[in-house]
Design an enzyme around this catalytic site. Structure first.
Site, PDB file in Angstrom:
ATOM      1  CG  ASP A  45      -0.387  -0.035   2.519  1.00 48.74           C
ATOM      2  OD1 ASP A  45       0.856  -0.146   2.611  1.00 48.74           O
ATOM      3  OD2 ASP A  45      -1.133   0.034   3.521  1.00 48.74           O
ATOM      4  CB  SER A  46       4.583   1.683  -0.231  1.00 48.95           C
ATOM      5  OG  SER A  46       4.765   0.554  -1.054  1.00 48.95           O
ATOM      6  CG  ASP A  84       0.531  -4.050   2.126  1.00 49.30           C
ATOM      7  OD1 ASP A  84       0.775  -4.936   2.965  1.00 49.30           O
ATOM      8  OD2 ASP A  84       1.283  -3.077   1.908  1.00 49.30           O
ATOM      9  CE  LYS A 112       3.382  -5.767   3.887  1.00 47.85           C
ATOM     10  NZ  LYS A 112       2.985  -4.540   4.618  1.00 47.85           N
ATOM     11  CD  GLU A 114       0.801  -1.375   7.826  1.00 49.01           C
ATOM     12  OE1 GLU A 114       0.530  -0.491   8.668  1.00 49.01           O
ATOM     13  OE2 GLU A 114       1.214  -1.118   6.689  1.00 49.01           O
ATOM     14  CD  GLU A 181       8.244  -0.021   7.485  1.00 44.81           C
ATOM     15  OE1 GLU A 181       7.276  -0.714   7.116  1.00 44.81           O
ATOM     16  OE2 GLU A 181       8.470   1.123   7.058  1.00 44.81           O
TER      17      GLU A 181
HETATM   18  O1  KIV Z   1       3.601  -1.064   1.607  1.00 39.49           O
HETATM   19  C1  KIV Z   1       4.789  -1.416   1.553  1.00 39.49           C
HETATM   20  O2  KIV Z   1       5.485  -1.251   0.542  1.00 39.49           O
HETATM   21  C2  KIV Z   1       5.360  -2.045   2.731  1.00 39.49           C
HETATM   22  C3  KIV Z   1       6.857  -2.172   2.786  1.00 39.49           C
HETATM   23  C4  KIV Z   1       7.461  -0.870   3.070  1.00 39.49           C
HETATM   24  C5  KIV Z   1       7.274  -3.217   3.744  1.00 39.49           C
HETATM   25  O3  KIV Z   1       4.659  -2.423   3.615  1.00 39.49           O
END
Ligand code: KIV
Length: 264
Positions: A45-46, A84, A112, A114, A181
């Site tokens: 989600d970056s 994500d 993934k 968080e 992280e």
């Molecule tokens: O969203 C993302 O790219 C991430 C990485 C920075 C681990 O969670």
């Protein structure tokens, strides 16, 4: 390289072989990355920051994650795809199930999430229903407003103990992979040694089982100051594929990260 699966990553954990992970959001880069020997691609989600220009990941929607996951799957050759779950798409167990199913239908091999031990029930539920999970601990960017910025986590006794406990609880709940992280290297080493599942690190030192970075960061785009844990692989590369190949090689042979990329 043959198709990387969860079994491949778990076998690496047993043999101590390191593996590389890189973000991608589109089919062209997914193709280049998977051919460069990177074992897993994270549709992170970056993309909210890297593609959409926001200053956080909070505005990213599940529909956007589904779209980008489909794009990455279309270009991928053999990497394992982790997608994500964006902010608030797994706030309840039911939301988590519906939105994880959407990412898996888009072609992800793992989702993934968080958080910490509050994810125990969701992780167990996904595990029982055949959806592998990667649990992201430490600096979890979706909680940036709680942290008051993008800061190293696990530096005081309470947050250190909480991270050790979260990792243990979530592995027991059925998590397939952990991601740490921005935590001090010594703490990441301790968590990695205690875990029987692979631990991926970003700003978590050299002792995790794998490393992940954001694609645009290793390509130094846009130019400018980057986080401590980032290495610019374009400095000595002829072109983008060779920069990505060098990243994968350096992760696997342990020459990245060095102490200059780590927190103590
Ligand atoms: O969203 C993302 O790219 C991430 C990485 C920075 C681990 O969670």
């Amino acid at each position: 390289m043959s198709k990387v699966t969860l079994n491949t990553l778990h076998a690496y954990k047993k043999t101590g072989e390191k593996f590389a992970v890189l973000t991608a959001y589109d089919s062209t880069f997914a193709n280049v990355i998977s051919k460069a020997g990177v074992e897993a691609i994270l549709v992170g989600d970056s993309l909210g920051m890297v593609l959409q220009g926001s200053d956080s990941t909070l505005a990213v929607s599940i529909d956007e994650m589904v779209y980008h996951t489909k794009c990455v799957v279309a270009g991928n050759t053999c990497a394992l795809i982790i997608a994500d779950l964006p902010f608030m798409s797994y706030a309840t167990v039911e939301q988590c199930m519906i939105n994880s199913a959407a990412l898996m239908r888009a072609g992800a091999n793992m989702v993934k999430l968080e958080g910490g031990d509050w994810l125990e029930q969701s992780v167990a539920m996904l595990n029982e229903r055949g959806i592998p999970t990667c649990v992201h601990l430490g600096l979890t960017p979706q909680a940036v407003n709680m942290f008051g910025g993008y800061k190293v986590q696990g530096r005081d006794d309470n947050s250190r103990d909480k991270l050790l406990n979260d990792a243990q609880v979530l592995e027991q709940a059925g998590a397939s992979v952990l991601l740490l992280e921005c935590v001090p290297s010594e703490l990441a080493k301790k968590i990695t040694e205690a875990a029987s599942i692979p631990v991926i690190g970003i700003g978590a030192g050299a002792d995790t089982d794998a490393q992940v970075l954001v694609l645009q960061d290793i390509l130094n785009i846009p130019e400018g100051k980057k986080a401590r844990f980032v290495k610019n692989y374009m400095l000595e590369a002829e072109d983008i594929p060779s920069a990505i190949r060098t990243y994968a090689e350096e992760v696997k042979n342990g020459s990245f990260p060095t102490s200059e990329h780590c927190f103590t």
